[in-house]
Design a protein around this motif. Structure first.
Motif, PDB file in Angstrom:
ATOM      1  N   TYR A   1      -4.947   3.283  60.038  1.00 17.23           N
ATOM      2  CA  TYR A   1      -5.837   2.234  59.527  1.00 17.23           C
ATOM      3  C   TYR A   1      -5.469   0.868  60.092  1.00 17.23           C
ATOM      4  O   TYR A   1      -6.344   0.099  60.514  1.00 17.23           O
ATOM      5  CB  TYR A   1      -5.752   2.217  57.998  1.00 17.23           C
ATOM      6  CG  TYR A   1      -6.485   1.063  57.361  1.00 17.23           C
ATOM      7  CD1 TYR A   1      -7.872   1.060  57.261  1.00 17.23           C
ATOM      8  CD2 TYR A   1      -5.778  -0.041  56.863  1.00 17.23           C
ATOM      9  CE1 TYR A   1      -8.551  -0.001  56.678  1.00 17.23           C
ATOM     10  CE2 TYR A   1      -6.449  -1.105  56.290  1.00 17.23           C
ATOM     11  CZ  TYR A   1      -7.833  -1.079  56.199  1.00 17.23           C
ATOM     12  OH  TYR A   1      -8.485  -2.137  55.630  1.00 17.23           O
ATOM     13  N   ASN A   2      -4.187   0.591  60.099  1.00 18.07           N
ATOM     14  CA  ASN A   2      -3.755  -0.702  60.638  1.00 18.07           C
ATOM     15  C   ASN A   2      -4.098  -0.823  62.119  1.00 18.07           C
ATOM     16  O   ASN A   2      -4.526  -1.887  62.587  1.00 18.07           O
ATOM     17  CB  ASN A   2      -2.256  -0.883  60.429  1.00 18.07           C
ATOM     18  CG  ASN A   2      -1.887  -1.049  58.963  1.00 18.07           C
ATOM     19  OD1 ASN A   2      -2.713  -1.494  58.163  1.00 18.07           O
ATOM     20  ND2 ASN A   2      -0.673  -0.697  58.594  1.00 18.07           N
ATOM     21  N   MET A   3      -3.928   0.276  62.827  1.00 16.33           N
ATOM     22  CA  MET A   3      -4.272   0.237  64.245  1.00 16.33           C
ATOM     23  C   MET A   3      -5.774   0.043  64.436  1.00 16.33           C
ATOM     24  O   MET A   3      -6.201  -0.761  65.284  1.00 16.33           O
ATOM     25  CB  MET A   3      -3.812   1.535  64.921  1.00 16.33           C
ATOM     26  CG  MET A   3      -2.293   1.692  65.006  1.00 16.33           C
ATOM     27  SD  MET A   3      -1.793   3.265  65.743  1.00 16.33           S
ATOM     28  CE  MET A   3      -2.509   3.104  67.374  1.00 16.33           C
ATOM     29  N   SER A   4      -6.586   0.768  63.602  1.00 16.21           N
ATOM     30  CA  SER A   4      -8.034   0.620  63.714  1.00 16.21           C
ATOM     31  C   SER A   4      -8.473  -0.785  63.322  1.00 16.21           C
ATOM     32  O   SER A   4      -9.316  -1.401  63.991  1.00 16.21           O
ATOM     33  CB  SER A   4      -8.736   1.651  62.824  1.00 16.21           C
ATOM     34  OG  SER A   4      -8.367   2.965  63.178  1.00 16.21           O
ATOM     35  N   LEU A   5      -7.883  -1.287  62.214  1.00 17.49           N
ATOM     36  CA  LEU A   5      -8.233  -2.634  61.782  1.00 17.49           C
ATOM     37  C   LEU A   5      -7.824  -3.665  62.821  1.00 17.49           C
ATOM     38  O   LEU A   5      -8.576  -4.601  63.125  1.00 17.49           O
ATOM     39  CB  LEU A   5      -7.571  -2.932  60.439  1.00 17.49           C
ATOM     40  CG  LEU A   5      -7.910  -4.277  59.787  1.00 17.49           C
ATOM     41  CD1 LEU A   5      -9.400  -4.364  59.497  1.00 17.49           C
ATOM     42  CD2 LEU A   5      -7.116  -4.470  58.501  1.00 17.49           C
ATOM     43  N   SER A   6      -6.648  -3.485  63.362  1.00 15.90           N
ATOM     44  CA  SER A   6      -6.200  -4.413  64.404  1.00 15.90           C
ATOM     45  C   SER A   6      -7.110  -4.339  65.614  1.00 15.90           C
ATOM     46  O   SER A   6      -7.439  -5.377  66.221  1.00 15.90           O
ATOM     47  CB  SER A   6      -4.756  -4.082  64.804  1.00 15.90           C
ATOM     48  OG  SER A   6      -3.886  -4.170  63.701  1.00 15.90           O
ATOM     49  N   ARG A   7      -7.541  -3.109  65.939  1.00 17.14           N
ATOM     50  CA  ARG A   7      -8.439  -2.972  67.076  1.00 17.14           C
ATOM     51  C   ARG A   7      -9.778  -3.656  66.794  1.00 17.14           C
ATOM     52  O   ARG A   7     -10.337  -4.343  67.664  1.00 17.14           O
ATOM     53  CB  ARG A   7      -8.656  -1.490  67.388  1.00 17.14           C
ATOM     54  CG  ARG A   7      -9.466  -1.245  68.663  1.00 17.14           C
ATOM     55  CD  ARG A   7      -9.643   0.239  68.939  1.00 17.14           C
ATOM     56  NE  ARG A   7      -8.368   0.873  69.248  1.00 17.14           N
ATOM     57  CZ  ARG A   7      -7.728   1.716  68.454  1.00 17.14           C
ATOM     58  NH1 ARG A   7      -8.260   2.031  67.261  1.00 17.14           N
ATOM     59  NH2 ARG A   7      -6.588   2.249  68.800  1.00 17.14           N
ATOM     60  N   MET A   8     -10.291  -3.452  65.542  1.00 27.79           N
ATOM     61  CA  MET A   8     -11.552  -4.097  65.196  1.00 27.79           C
ATOM     62  C   MET A   8     -11.421  -5.617  65.193  1.00 27.79           C
ATOM     63  O   MET A   8     -12.293  -6.338  65.706  1.00 27.79           O
ATOM     64  CB  MET A   8     -12.019  -3.624  63.817  1.00 27.79           C
ATOM     65  CG  MET A   8     -12.442  -2.172  63.764  1.00 27.79           C
ATOM     66  SD  MET A   8     -12.855  -1.642  62.086  1.00 27.79           S
ATOM     67  CE  MET A   8     -14.174  -2.771  61.711  1.00 27.79           C
ATOM     68  N   VAL A   9     -10.315  -6.110  64.613  1.00 30.59           N
ATOM     69  CA  VAL A   9     -10.097  -7.557  64.597  1.00 30.59           C
ATOM     70  C   VAL A   9      -9.964  -8.087  66.016  1.00 30.59           C
ATOM     71  O   VAL A   9     -10.535  -9.135  66.365  1.00 30.59           O
ATOM     72  CB  VAL A   9      -8.854  -7.898  63.756  1.00 30.59           C
ATOM     73  CG1 VAL A   9      -8.503  -9.377  63.885  1.00 30.59           C
ATOM     74  CG2 VAL A   9      -9.078  -7.539  62.298  1.00 30.59           C
ATOM     75  N   PHE A  10      -9.240  -7.357  66.829  1.00 34.44           N
ATOM     76  CA  PHE A  10      -9.060  -7.808  68.208  1.00 34.44           C
ATOM     77  C   PHE A  10     -10.387  -7.793  68.961  1.00 34.44           C
ATOM     78  O   PHE A  10     -10.696  -8.730  69.707  1.00 34.44           O
ATOM     79  CB  PHE A  10      -8.041  -6.909  68.917  1.00 34.44           C
ATOM     80  CG  PHE A  10      -7.811  -7.299  70.357  1.00 34.44           C
ATOM     81  CD1 PHE A  10      -7.023  -8.385  70.673  1.00 34.44           C
ATOM     82  CD2 PHE A  10      -8.411  -6.584  71.379  1.00 34.44           C
ATOM     83  CE1 PHE A  10      -6.818  -8.750  71.997  1.00 34.44           C
ATOM     84  CE2 PHE A  10      -8.217  -6.940  72.698  1.00 34.44           C
ATOM     85  CZ  PHE A  10      -7.412  -8.026  73.016  1.00 34.44           C
TER      86      PHE A  10
END
Length: 744
Positions: free
Chosen positions: A86-95
């Motif tokens: 989730y953190n990776m996906s969220l970070s990817r979305m934020v990025f």
């Protein structure tokens, strides 16, 4: 001595009894021992069973604990894995979002730089436009589709019904035709249109608005009288309405709850028929709201008739009526004991006597009075003493009201809306008493426009007490300065704010930006505001929906550049009188603000046709465009814009000396009414042109050019003639409302 037989017998019985007793005791002892043995055995068996059960539970508990720890460890590991994903996906979305914003900002900067270098041509504008998704409404759930179509007006619904069979079926839903508003297409409504429409929706028609439909004749009104379920009827400004028509309607529509008959030709006879035709149940249990304005033929007897027939009236509007006096209102109030809402806008002959008669019934909740020089503090004293449920106070342009009025209503506990605009005697003391009262935390709207004695002290008290304030207007309060702007910036419940004409500078505007929830801001005629203040303000308030910086003469293209870059969802923008703006400003807006719907650039004489080419291609949603006194814009460009924009107004006259927020530069749209005056047709003095265009939505354009002649220095008389290059296809009333909407 020898024993006798009796002695032997007695000895035998004694010995026998002794043996029996000994045998019984031995048997009882044996039986007791056996029973105790059985009890001990049962107790031991129970203890053994309990021990076995406890042992079994302990074994299962150990196994369950081991299983639980195993599952817990697995869940913990799975949660850590999911959390990591989730953190990776969220970070990817934020990025990705940040990357898109960065690319968007870079493209915008590059676009602005190309504009400033003059590398872009108005005809080459496919750089920044993006396509949108298409959704078939017929595939949505029925309730959702009906809800979407409910936001369309009558003309749009008629056009959408021709798209396909599924849309026609959805539009045929009865709930869409329970409310019919023809005021938006009043110039095209005829008897045949009304007859066909009412024939279709008569059984479920509840609300009907025919305001301004002057082409309707008796046939339409007879068709309306057959709508037995009609509850809400608006016939204001219908020239065909008279006593006979109203008699037909009141006899047919027995359950009317709301009736608007302002600006019609009715007399006392209509009110008598209205009172006579209503059902007894309606007279005693329903709500009747009468809009009676500009009806000069109604006397006090008419009001007495309506009071006698409809004693349960709760809402009464008597607006723009110079003939209504206290005796009429007192006659109404004497019988109508349930009046909760009254409106006397533009009714100057109402005095404290009428207000007292209405307030003494203790049920008044809403009062609206405007343009009255006879209302004094005594009226508010009566209201504050008797009307504890008052929640709406609108007393505009009543110059005799003072701080005592605010002190009188400060005791009311449920006031939500307060409007004392143009009451020049209101000062900080009255505002302080009002907001410190029990209604202070409940006030949601507050308007003290032109209350010149209101200063930053009032703003401080409002900030401390009014936690729920959503709308505030302090226009032309010269003593409201940067300190007041800073305090308003800390009121995070505020959404709409009007500080026109206040002593606000860049410092106060930057502090005002601390309230990121602002959506509607008006800063007209704040002459000390510069590009720096606008830049700091819009960098914080990025969700602005409407902004008015008209007549802020120090603003340049830099302010519009920052505004366009930060506030991309802007829908309404007023730049009238910003004389330093030129083509670059409109190019900035057209490249970024694609949601822009209303734009006013009146008085921006440096804007030329080149900028409007960008505006025409970039702002696809633009519906209202005002370009008065723009001599750099040609008539050919004005006509091109009229094809794509619904309401356009334009003139190339010089800017008048008194051009400002209070200057009614749309007044000339009413000049057609005076075109038949023979005294003005032969005058050959100064000429000016104002063009008005309305796109009818079906591909046709209605346009006319008003050629006016101004007589004398007071601009009091005008003449209008039709230009040969434009066709007169629209009535002046419709175009006037269009222009006023665009100006607003």
């Amino acid at each position: 001595m020898q024993p006798t037989p009796e002695m032997y017998q007695r000895a035998y019985h004694a010995y026998n009894n002794k043996l029996i007793t000994m045998t019984y005791r031995a048997w009882f002892k044996y039986h007791t021992r056996k029973r105790q043995k059985r009890i001990n055995l049962l107790r031991k068996m129970e203890e053994a069973a309990n021990y076995y059960q406890t042992r079994k539970i302990r074994v299962h508990m150990v196994k369950w604990v081991q299983w639980y720890r195993f599952r817990k460890n697995r869940h913990s590991s799975a949660y850590q894995i999911i959390q990591t994903v989730y953190n990776m996906s969220l970070s990817r979305m934020v990025f990705e979002a940040w990357h898109n914003v960065m690319l968007d900002a870079r493209r915008t900067r590059e676009y602005f730089e190309r504009i400033e270098r003059g590398e872009l041509d108005g005809e080459d504008y496919s750089f920044y436009l993006r396509g949108g998704s298409r959704v078939d409404i017929s595939l949505l759930p029925r309730k959702v589709a009906v809800k979407i179509f409910s936001y369309l007006n009558l003309s749009d619904l008629s056009q959408c019904s021709l798209v396909c069979r599924s849309w026609n079926t959805i539009i045929g839903t009865s709930s869409l035709w329970s409310q019919v508003d023809m005021s938006a297409v009043k110039t095209r409504v005829t008897d045949r249109t009304v007859g066909l429409l009412l024939q279709k929706c008569r059984p479920y028609l509840l609300h009907l608005n025919l305001r301004g439909c002057n082409r309707l004749q008796k046939a339409s009104f007879i068709a309306i009288s057959r709508c037995k379920n009609l509850q809400d009827l608006n016939l204001s400004e219908c020239s065909g309405v008279n006593d006979g028509i109203m008699r037909e309607i009141t006899e047919g529509c027995h359950i009317l709850l709301y009736l608007n008959i302002s600006y019609t030709n009715i007399t006392d006879a209509t009110l008598r028929s209205l009172a006579r035709s209503l059902d007894d149940s309606l007279r005693t249990s329903s709500v009747v709201a009468d809009h009676i304005g500009k009806v000069i033929h109604i006397t006090s007897d008419g009001y007495k008739n309506i009071a006698n027939g409809c004693s349960n009236i709760q809402t009464l509007y008597v607006n723009d009526n110079n003939t209504v006096r206290d005796d009429s209102i007192v006659a109404l109030a004497s019988r109508c004991l349930n009046l909760r809402s009254v409106s006397f806008l533009g009714t100057p002959n109402i005095t404290d006597v009428s207000v007292k008669a209405i307030a003494q019934h203790r049920k008044l909740q809403k009062i609206r009075i405007e343009g009255n020089n006879k209302i004094t503090d005594a009226s508010l004293k009566y209201i504050g003493r008797w009307c504890n449920d008052l929640h709406h106070v609108y007393l505009v342009d009543c110059p005799r009201l003072t701080d005592a009025s605010l002190k009188s209503i400060a005791t009311c506990r449920n006031i939500n809306i307060v409007n004392f605009a143009d009451c020049i005697r209101i000062s900080d003391n009255g505002v302080r008493v009002l907001v410190e009262g029990p209604s202070g935390p409940k006030i949601r709207e507050m308007n003290f426009t032109n209350c010149v004695r209101v200063s930053d002290i009032s703003i401080m008290k409002i900030m401390q007490k009014c936690y729920s304030l959503v709308y505030g207007a302090f226009c032309f309060c010269e003593h409201v300065t940067d300190a007041g702007g800073e305090m308003l910036g800390n009121m995070f419940s505020m959404i709409s704010l009007d500080l026109s004409g206040c002593s606000l500078t860049d410092t106060g505007l930057a502090a005002l930006g601390n309230n990121v929830h602002l959506r509607d801001v008006t800063l007209a005629e704040c002459y000390q505001i510069t590009d720096l203040g606008v830049q700091k303000f819009v960098q914080q308030c990025r969700e602005l929906d409407r902004l008015d910086v008209s007549h802020c003469t120090q603003l340049t293209n830099g302010a519009i550049k920052n505004l366009a870059f930060c506030c991309r969802r802007l829908r309404v923008l007023n730049l009238a009188g910003c004389v330093q703006l030129n083509d670059l400003s409109l190019q900035y807006l057209s490249g970024v603000c694609h949601y822009l719907m209303t734009l006013d650039i009146s008085g921006c004489f440096c804007v030329t046709d080149r900028a409007l080419k960008f505006l025409r291609k970039g702002c696809k949603r633009l519906k209202n465009l005002t370009m008065l006194y723009c001599r750099g814009i040609s008539k050919q460009m004005y006509q091109k814009l009229a094809i794509k924009i619904q309401f356009v107004s334009w003139s190339d006259d010089p800017i008048p000396p008194n051009f400002g927020p209070g200057f009614d530069y749309l007044e000339t749209i009413h000049l057609e009414q005076k075109s038949s005056d023979p005294e003005t047709k032969n005058n050959k003095k100064t000429k000016s042109k104002i063009g008005v265009v309305e796109n009818q939505g079906d591909g046709s354009i209605s346009a006319y050019v008003l050629e006016t002649q101004i007589l004398g220095a007071d601009n009091s008389r005008h003449e209008m003639s039709i230009d040969t290059e434009a066709a007169l296809l629209i009535s002046p009333h419709a175009s006037g409302s269009s222009l006023q909407a665009a100006h607003a």
